[in-house]
Design a protein around this motif. Structure first.
Motif, mmCIF file in Angstrom:
data_model
loop_
_atom_site.group_PDB
_atom_site.id
_atom_site.type_symbol
_atom_site.label_atom_id
_atom_site.label_comp_id
_atom_site.label_asym_id
_atom_site.label_seq_id
_atom_site.Cartn_x
_atom_site.Cartn_y
_atom_site.Cartn_z
ATOM 1 N N VAL A 152 0.847 -1.193 0.000
ATOM 2 C CA VAL A 152 0.000 0.000 0.000
ATOM 3 C C VAL A 152 0.882 1.243 0.000
ATOM 4 N N TYR A 153 0.702 2.108 -0.987
ATOM 5 C CA TYR A 153 1.407 3.391 -1.038
ATOM 6 C C TYR A 153 0.625 4.373 -0.161
ATOM 7 N N MET A 154 0.844 4.250 1.157
ATOM 8 C CA MET A 154 0.119 5.071 2.109
ATOM 9 C C MET A 154 1.032 5.448 3.269
ATOM 10 N N GLY A 155 2.338 5.493 2.989
ATOM 11 C CA GLY A 155 3.287 5.886 4.016
ATOM 12 C C GLY A 155 3.534 7.375 3.955
ATOM 13 N N MET A 156 4.779 7.769 4.078
ATOM 14 C CA MET A 156 5.121 9.189 4.025
ATOM 15 C C MET A 156 5.033 9.703 2.594
ATOM 16 N N GLY A 157 4.437 10.881 2.434
ATOM 17 C CA GLY A 157 4.412 11.518 1.129
ATOM 18 C C GLY A 157 3.136 11.281 0.343
ATOM 19 N N GLU A 158 2.961 12.076 -0.697
ATOM 20 C CA GLU A 158 1.853 11.941 -1.637
ATOM 21 C C GLU A 158 2.374 11.228 -2.882
ATOM 22 N N PRO A 159 1.958 9.980 -3.106
ATOM 23 C CA PRO A 159 2.502 9.193 -4.228
ATOM 24 C C PRO A 159 2.405 9.893 -5.579
ATOM 25 N N LEU A 160 1.294 10.537 -5.874
ATOM 26 C CA LEU A 160 1.123 11.125 -7.204
ATOM 27 C C LEU A 160 1.844 12.463 -7.351
ATOM 28 N N HIS A 161 2.414 12.968 -6.265
ATOM 29 C CA HIS A 161 3.311 14.119 -6.359
ATOM 30 C C HIS A 161 4.673 13.663 -6.892
ATOM 31 N N ASN A 162 4.933 12.389 -6.781
ATOM 32 C CA ASN A 162 6.185 11.769 -7.245
ATOM 33 C C ASN A 162 5.832 10.704 -8.284
ATOM 34 N N LYS A 163 4.978 11.076 -9.216
ATOM 35 C CA LYS A 163 4.364 10.075 -10.095
ATOM 36 C C LYS A 163 5.374 9.335 -10.970
ATOM 37 N N GLN A 164 6.409 9.989 -11.450
ATOM 38 C CA GLN A 164 7.364 9.319 -12.340
ATOM 39 C C GLN A 164 8.026 8.141 -11.635
ATOM 40 N N GLU A 165 8.523 8.368 -10.426
ATOM 41 C CA GLU A 165 9.203 7.295 -9.695
ATOM 42 C C GLU A 165 8.203 6.282 -9.130
ATOM 43 N N HIS A 185 -2.951 -6.583 -5.902
ATOM 44 C CA HIS A 185 -2.449 -6.615 -4.530
ATOM 45 C C HIS A 185 -1.671 -5.343 -4.192
ATOM 46 N N ILE A 186 -1.767 -4.347 -5.068
ATOM 47 C CA ILE A 186 -1.102 -3.060 -4.858
ATOM 48 C C ILE A 186 -2.166 -1.979 -4.801
ATOM 49 N N SER A 187 -2.040 -1.074 -3.824
ATOM 50 C CA SER A 187 -2.970 0.042 -3.686
ATOM 51 C C SER A 187 -2.197 1.349 -3.601
ATOM 52 N N VAL A 188 -2.707 2.361 -4.270
ATOM 53 C CA VAL A 188 -2.108 3.692 -4.224
ATOM 54 C C VAL A 188 -3.126 4.650 -3.627
ATOM 55 N N SER A 189 -2.712 5.357 -2.582
ATOM 56 C CA SER A 189 -3.588 6.318 -1.919
ATOM 57 C C SER A 189 -3.155 7.734 -2.283
ATOM 58 N N THR A 190 -4.108 8.552 -2.669
ATOM 59 C CA THR A 190 -3.805 9.923 -3.051
ATOM 60 C C THR A 190 -4.728 10.899 -2.349
ATOM 61 N N SER A 191 -4.225 12.091 -2.112
ATOM 62 C CA SER A 191 -5.035 13.148 -1.527
ATOM 63 C C SER A 191 -5.863 13.871 -2.576
ATOM 64 N N GLY A 192 -5.628 13.531 -3.844
ATOM 65 C CA GLY A 192 -6.471 14.090 -4.889
ATOM 66 C C GLY A 192 -5.767 14.983 -5.894
ATOM 67 N N LEU A 193 -4.596 14.566 -6.384
ATOM 68 C CA LEU A 193 -3.943 15.299 -7.469
ATOM 69 C C LEU A 193 -4.609 14.855 -8.774
ATOM 70 N N VAL A 194 -5.606 15.599 -9.181
ATOM 71 C CA VAL A 194 -6.515 15.154 -10.244
ATOM 72 C C VAL A 194 -5.819 14.855 -11.568
ATOM 73 N N PRO A 195 -4.964 15.718 -12.115
ATOM 74 C CA PRO A 195 -4.335 15.390 -13.407
ATOM 75 C C PRO A 195 -3.557 14.075 -13.358
ATOM 76 N N PHE A 204 -2.601 2.147 -15.111
ATOM 77 C CA PHE A 204 -2.698 1.001 -14.200
ATOM 78 C C PHE A 204 -4.167 0.620 -13.973
ATOM 79 N N SER A 205 -4.693 -0.150 -14.865
ATOM 80 C CA SER A 205 -6.118 -0.479 -14.819
ATOM 81 C C SER A 205 -6.472 -1.446 -13.698
ATOM 82 N N GLN A 206 -5.484 -2.193 -13.177
ATOM 83 C CA GLN A 206 -5.763 -3.208 -12.166
ATOM 84 C C GLN A 206 -5.248 -2.851 -10.774
ATOM 85 N N VAL A 207 -4.517 -1.749 -10.656
ATOM 86 C CA VAL A 207 -4.012 -1.329 -9.345
ATOM 87 C C VAL A 207 -5.119 -0.603 -8.596
ATOM 88 N N ASN A 208 -5.259 -0.894 -7.305
ATOM 89 C CA ASN A 208 -6.319 -0.297 -6.498
ATOM 90 C C ASN A 208 -6.063 1.188 -6.253
#
Length: 354
Positions: A152-165, A185-195, A204-208
């Motif tokens: 789960v990408y829900m640790g420190m930071g906003e995942p979609l702020h670092n979208k390339q990596e 079996h992978i989930s990405v949590s975002t605060s809402g970076l819409v673009p 990623f059609s199958q990632v949560n």
């Protein structure tokens, strides 16, 4: 360690392909955490590789919760920046890891300890995936009699702020030659970076997808989440509909309950109204999160309030659960990651690292 790292090892030591295949099997299938334990490699090669790193960080601190259902690691990166990652055991035989994508965070959500640290830097794809490898080694070394099931990408930071990596790290985690983790079996949590959410949906059609919602009106959400100014709820609901219609996959809405702020019946009513704008509501599940106390003006809702809120949503046809909070006693629960070491509790101490 990732695919690129192994390619560099192969080039540096002029190794044949079968040697790299042996390393891939050892590290990513057998969870062997050192070169000298890979019996399929020649002794001379093991000696040659002895000084090569495996993980891109060192362990600064490792703590276990009293019930041993949660572990928290503070990791020191090559530039001495610190990050946190958490291993959770929500039910027998199932382990999930919560991984960081940044050192610190720029979004400054008022209920999140990480946001108080400010933004330091993005993590590389290898630094992200190495957290998963670290926990795999840990599970093997401590003989926890289970395997790592979910990331789960829900640790420190906003995942979609670092979208390339982050996108590169998801590609690596699903790589059949290395981590071999199923996308579901992978989930990405975002605060809402819409673009970036649109890009994520297309790639990623199958990632949560999990969304930190936490309020049902722009006025309330903006008080706790500054990002709502740039990406208001109207835009957020539009991208949710895009995701649901394109991928036909469930979306998880995260809603932290804050006493007398967003936990009243009128707030539940507003949430029901907001969901009326979602086209496939049957694919939306709401996780209610009882606030994990940090140094802020917020207070947690009572259990009775949480149940009342949940029951109201259920009576209006909304799929909802109250999330079980694990790791509170080691500051490893949702919103608590602030690089805080736990040495004062007699039941919690440093755990020997693998």
């Amino acid at each position: 360690m990732d695919s690129a790292f192994l390619q560099n090892i192969q080039k540096k030591y002029n190794l044949p392909n079968f040697r790299i295949n042996q390393m891939q099997k050892a590290f990513f299938e057998q969870n062997i955490s050192s070169y000298d334990k890979i019996s399929t490699l020649s002794k001379s090669l093991r000696l040659q590789l002895a000084n090569e790193k495996i993980l891109s960080f060192s362990v600064h601190h490792l703590a276990a919760s009293q019930d041993k259902n949660a572990y928290k690691a503070i990791l020191r990166l090559h530039d001495n920046r610190l990050i946190e990652t958490v291993l959770l055991n929500p039910k027998p035989g199932l382990w999930s890891c919560c991984i960081s994508s940044q050192a610190g965070c720029a979004l400054a959500c008022t209920f999140c300890a990480t946001g108080k640290l400010g933004f330091m830097r993005h993590l590389t794809s290898e630094e992200i995936t190495d957290q998963v490898l670290f926990w795999r080694f840990f599970i093997e070394d401590k003989n926890l009699k289970a395997h790592l099931s979910n990331v789960v990408y829900m640790g420190m930071g906003e995942p979609l702020h670092n979208k390339q990596e982050v996108f590169a790290s998801i590609d690596e985690l699903t790589n059949p030659k290395t981590f071999r983790i199923g996308a579901r079996h992978i989930s990405v949590s975002t605060s809402g970076l819409v673009p970036a959410m649109y890009e994520f949906t297309d790639k990623f059609s199958q990632v949560n997808l999990a969304i930190s919602l936490h309020a049902a009106t722009d006025e309330e959400r903006l008080k706790m989440m500054p990002i709502n100014k740039a990406h208001p709820l109207r835009d957020l609901i539009q991208v949710v509909n895009y995701y649901l219609n394109k991928n036909n996959r469930k979306v998880f809405m995260e809603y932290i309950l804050l006493k007398n702020e967003n936990d009243r019946l009128q707030d539940a009513e507003n949430l029901v109204k907001l969901y009326k704008n979602i086209e496939k509501k049957h694919l939306v599940h709401t996780n209610l999160i009882v606030y994990n106390q940090i140094d802020s003006h917020h207070c947690e809702s009572s259990k009775a309030k949480a149940r009342e809120f949940k029951e109201y949503l259920q009576t209006h046809g909304i799929s909802v659960t109250i999330r079980k909070n694990l790791g509170r006693d080691i500051d490893g629960a949702c919103g608590q990651l602030a690089l805080k070491e736990m040495n004062t509790n007699p039941h919690i101490g440093r755990v020997d690292t693998p």
